[in-house]
Structure formats: structure tokens, C-alpha cells
Motif scaffolding. Structure first.
Motif, short mmCIF file in Angstrom:
data_model
loop_
_atom_site.label_atom_id
_atom_site.label_comp_id
_atom_site.label_asym_id
_atom_site.label_seq_id
_atom_site.Cartn_x
_atom_site.Cartn_y
_atom_site.Cartn_z
N ASP A 73 -5.79 -16.93 -6.29
CA ASP A 73 -4.69 -16.24 -6.99
C ASP A 73 -4.71 -16.64 -8.47
O ASP A 73 -4.66 -17.82 -8.79
N ASN A 91 -1.53 -13.64 -12.19
CA ASN A 91 -0.55 -12.82 -11.50
C ASN A 91 0.77 -12.73 -12.27
O ASN A 91 1.83 -12.69 -11.69
N LEU A 110 -7.52 -1.29 4.37
CA LEU A 110 -6.36 -2.18 4.31
C LEU A 110 -5.60 -2.20 5.63
O LEU A 110 -5.55 -1.19 6.34
N LYS A 140 -4.70 -11.40 -5.50
CA LYS A 140 -3.77 -11.97 -4.52
C LYS A 140 -4.49 -12.20 -3.20
O LYS A 140 -5.22 -11.33 -2.72
N THR A 176 -4.06 -12.31 0.61
CA THR A 176 -3.07 -11.55 1.39
C THR A 176 -3.35 -11.64 2.88
O THR A 176 -4.42 -12.05 3.31
N ASP A 182 3.69 -9.79 1.18
CA ASP A 182 2.49 -10.64 1.20
C ASP A 182 1.27 -9.95 1.82
O ASP A 182 0.31 -10.61 2.18
N THR A 183 1.31 -8.63 1.92
CA THR A 183 0.22 -7.92 2.58
C THR A 183 -0.80 -7.36 1.58
O THR A 183 -0.52 -7.22 0.39
N ASP A 184 -1.97 -7.03 2.14
CA ASP A 184 -3.02 -6.37 1.36
C ASP A 184 -2.57 -4.99 0.88
O ASP A 184 -2.83 -4.61 -0.27
N ALA A 203 -0.33 -5.51 -2.12
CA ALA A 203 -1.08 -5.98 -3.31
C ALA A 203 -1.75 -4.81 -4.02
O ALA A 203 -1.69 -4.69 -5.25
N SER A 220 -6.99 -7.45 -3.80
CA SER A 220 -6.54 -8.10 -2.58
C SER A 220 -7.72 -8.76 -1.88
O SER A 220 -8.75 -8.12 -1.65
N THR A 248 -8.41 -10.80 1.65
CA THR A 248 -7.84 -11.20 2.94
C THR A 248 -8.90 -11.93 3.76
O THR A 248 -9.95 -11.36 4.07
#
Lengths: 253, 253
Positions: free
Chosen positions: A249, A252, B102, B177, B179, B215-217, B220, B227, B229
């Protein structure tokens, strides 16, 4: 309870038809069938976006409805529920598949993927497989499932339950084991050939190696137990997320 | 490092070819391409058992080798590694896909499934997608990936990393992020039509609803972040196993 049956061996395959008859004769549930119009084994969780989907209605007894679909197992579940082809089911049963669906092989399985699609759409699901290509009698597995269905559903986690039944006469079944998914390892996966025009091609096949872990679905079936594996639908590796956030991260703001 | 590139958009798709050129010009890694010979989007983790697989060799620069395969993305990875078409890679990169991969949609994704197949065969993998069907320039995403590759690989968990890059000019990217996979919910999934012969058929389509979880892809990408993951390969619901064993295990003598 309204039960939707589907599979990946096709609408007319003996596994799904035997299961339908067992559920009709042994239970009072409403049953719909929405299944592919032909063989779709090893199609995984594929869906059909670039071709239209056609339905063929089949007569079933009483108020029951059956449809064969020109798509994949996951298409069938999506079209049944999201396309409103049948009333929203309380349970999906995918199978009875001819052949095992065990361990990491579940990723390739149309049977398991159809059940997973049900879970993604909020419907609990069972994937049921007869773990043999040689013992072709589905009656013992279908009768067992119809007998145990209310008990199984009562204890299901509203997710996916992957059930494999030994492909042997019922007298040889040794009981039930709750298992984890094992690792399906194959040897000699590709056979290389040359066609009469001198062109090389490959057949995908392979021999499944024995699973030596004691708590897996693969091992349970090797030892003639019914295997029941609870499955979820989230492939996120949550253990990684916290350790990765300080590393990846950035910017951001 | 020997990197195997694959995808589900096909060997000649701009996403994989742009990535190849970026990796060749910006890094010193050996690169092979083993990718489907045409469009295989939404084929999930399907594999080809009932048809043979044909290879077409393509010339690449230097010692690099490229093959187009008449199968699915997972076939490509299996054939490359288990069929010995190329030397065992140290890393698989699947992509760059045209369009996002995603949330729960990853189950349908040939791109992610090819990367997952790599992990099942013991090779760490990245699935990389450009999260737009409109912004068609792969250069910024490919350049970014080539620049960051050593850093990403160094911190990978030897599993699958699902990377989605905003489908916008790089100046609009807001950062990275880490995710979890979100829940991809679609509205109006099937469009019902009647053909000139009076036969009903359905097109599968649908509009992706917004993901409201932070907080998910999916979220993001909605907010223009890259993103990343982390994904694992075990769908066992371990939390269930212990509670189910006293209920379901019986006759195990």
C-alpha cells in the motif's frame, strides 16, 4: 422444499435421472431439473457470454419442470435462478456425477462449479459424485442421498457440501468421513502423438497418484468411505493481507 | 528468472504482446509464451479432455519461445509444464487481460484460472487485468508491471496474486491497495429474445452493481487504485470440519 437438480454429464445422463426418481419416490420435495443438453465434463466454472442460450423443455411427472440448456453447468444455475426459469430453489443438488470430484480436481469440475454457482447466488448446494468410472449403478448412491437428505440439509452450513460416494456396492461402503480437499497429483498427464499429416498433438489424460494424507477426501474414497467436504467460496488469502499492506500500500493519499 | 506468459484473450491479443515487449525491453528475464490460439474469455478453469491439443510455434526474438494452443488457458499452463513444452518456469504471468477480474467473478476468469493452475503445479503466479473495456492502452500497465516485477516477486507468497490496474491514464491512478475479493453482484443478467422462428433464447450479460465494502478489490478499482489480492488454492471450509465430524462421521470401524 424446492430442489433444483443440475449436473455436467447432461440432462439425460443416468446419474441425474436416477437421483430425480429416488427423490420423487422417497421424499415429498418439489424438484426442477435445469441441466446442460449434453456432456459438459471438465468445463469448470465457465459461462457462456458469446453465444445465446437455448432451452428445451422436458416433461416430468406432476408439477415438476425440466429444462435442457445449450450451455455449461454454471449457465444452467444462473439461468434457472437469475433468468427466472424456475422458482428460486431452497437447495441445489449437482449430480450424481459419473466419476469422482476430489481434491484440487474440483477446480475443473462442472459438477462442483454448478453447486458453487448456487452458493454465489445464495442457495445452499450439494455436489454429489459416484467415485468410479467402472461401477455404473447410481441406485445405491441416489437412495442413500434421498434417505439422508433432510439430515444433511439440517446440518449444512448454507454453503457447498462436496459429497463423493464410493463406486462400489453399498455393502462395501465403510462409513462417512468429513474431510478436507486433498491435492490431486497426476502422472503421465499428456500423451504426445503425431497425426498422419506429420503434425504433433497431445491428449490430456494422466494417472491419479495416491494421496497419503489421512484427512483428505482423496484418501477417504481410496479407503471406501463416503467423503463429505464443507467448502466455502472465498479464495482470498487473508493471512497475507495484513503482512502485505505495509509492503504494497502506498501513495494512498 | 524464466517467466511463462499466458492469457485468455488469445496469443495475438494486445495485452499479452504488450506485456511481452515491456518485459523484454525493461528486464533481463527469459520469457516464454504459451497461450490459447484464440479468444477464451469466461472459460474458467475448464480443461480439454475429449479433444486433442494442437500447438502452433511462433517466432519470438532471441532464445524466447512462443506457442499458440488449441485449448483453454489452464490447458496452456498444464501443457507448458506437464507436457514439457517449455522449461519449468519460475513465475507465470497471466494477462494482461482486457477487462477486470474482480471479486467472485474470478471463478469465471480464464486469466485467473490459468494463474491458479500454475500455483497448483507449484509455480507462483500473477494474474494481471486492465480493469476497463474502454481504455484500450496496455502500455502503462505493462510498463508498471515490468518496473515493479522484482519487488512484487520478492514479496509474493509463492501463491497467486490477482492484480487489477485501473483502465485509465496512469496520471489518474491513485496508488496501490492490498484487498480481499469482493462479491460481484449483477443486475439484469439475462436478456430474453425470440428468434425469427419463434424460439426463445437468452443472452447472458448484466450490469455490475457497486461494491459498498471498503476493503475489497471491486471497491479499490471503483476508486482508481491498483488492487492486489493474495489468493490461495484451498476451498475447504476448515471452520466446518470440526463441528461436522461428530454429526456426520459414523460407522468408521
Amino acid at each position: 422444499m424446492h430442489i433444483l437438480l443440475t449436473n455436467d454429464d447432461g440432462y439425460n445422463a443416468p446419474g441425474i435421472q436416477t437421483l430425480y426418481r429416488a427423490l420423487r419416490s422417497q421424499t415429498n420435495h418439489d424438484i426442477s431439473i435445469v441441466a446442460p443438453d449434453g456432456q459438459r465434463s471438465a468445463t469448470g466454472h465457465s459461462i457462456t457470454l458469446f453465444q445465446p442460450l437455448f432451452l428445451t423443455e422436458h416433461k416430468l411427472d406432476g408439477q415438476q419442470k425440466g429444462y435442457a440448456i445449450s450451455g455449461t453447468p454454471s449457465d444452467c444455475v444462473k439461468l434457472a435462478i437469475q433468468g427466472g426459469v424456475v422458482a428460486k430453489p431452497d437447495l441445489i443438488i449437482s449430480g450424481i456425477n459419473l466419476g469422482p470430484n476430489l481434491g484440487t480436481d474440483i477446480f475443473y469440475s462442472g459438477t462442483v462449479s454448478a453447486a458453487m454457482e448456487g452458493v454465489l447466488l445464495g442457495v445452499p448446494a450439494l455436489a454429489v459424485s459416484l467415485a468410479s468410472y467402472e461401477f455404473m449403478s447410481f441406485e445405491p448412491a441416489a437412495t442413500y442421498l434421498a434417505e439422508q437428505l433432510d439430515f444433511i440439509v439440517q446440518h449444512n452450513h448454507k454453503g457447498l457440501m462436496n459429497i463423493n460416494i464410493p463406486g462400489k456396492p453399498q455393502v462395501e461402503w465403510r462409513g462417512v468421513k468429513v474431510t478436507r480437499l486433498g491435492k490431486a497429483v497426476y502422472e503421465n498427464v499428456f500423451e504426445r502423438r503425431v497425426n498422419p499429416h506429420g503434425i504433433t498433438y497431445y491428449w490430456q489424460c494422466g494417472n491419479l497418484a495416491q494421496d497419503l494424507e489421512s484427512d483428505t477426501d482423496l484418501r477417504a474414497i481410496q479407503e471406501d468411505f463416503i467423503s463429505i467436504t464443507p467448502m466455502h467460496s472465498d479464495l482470498t488469502d487473508f493471512a497475507c493481507i495484513k503482512s502485505w499492506q505495509p509492503i504494497f500500500d502506498h501513495n494512498n493519499g
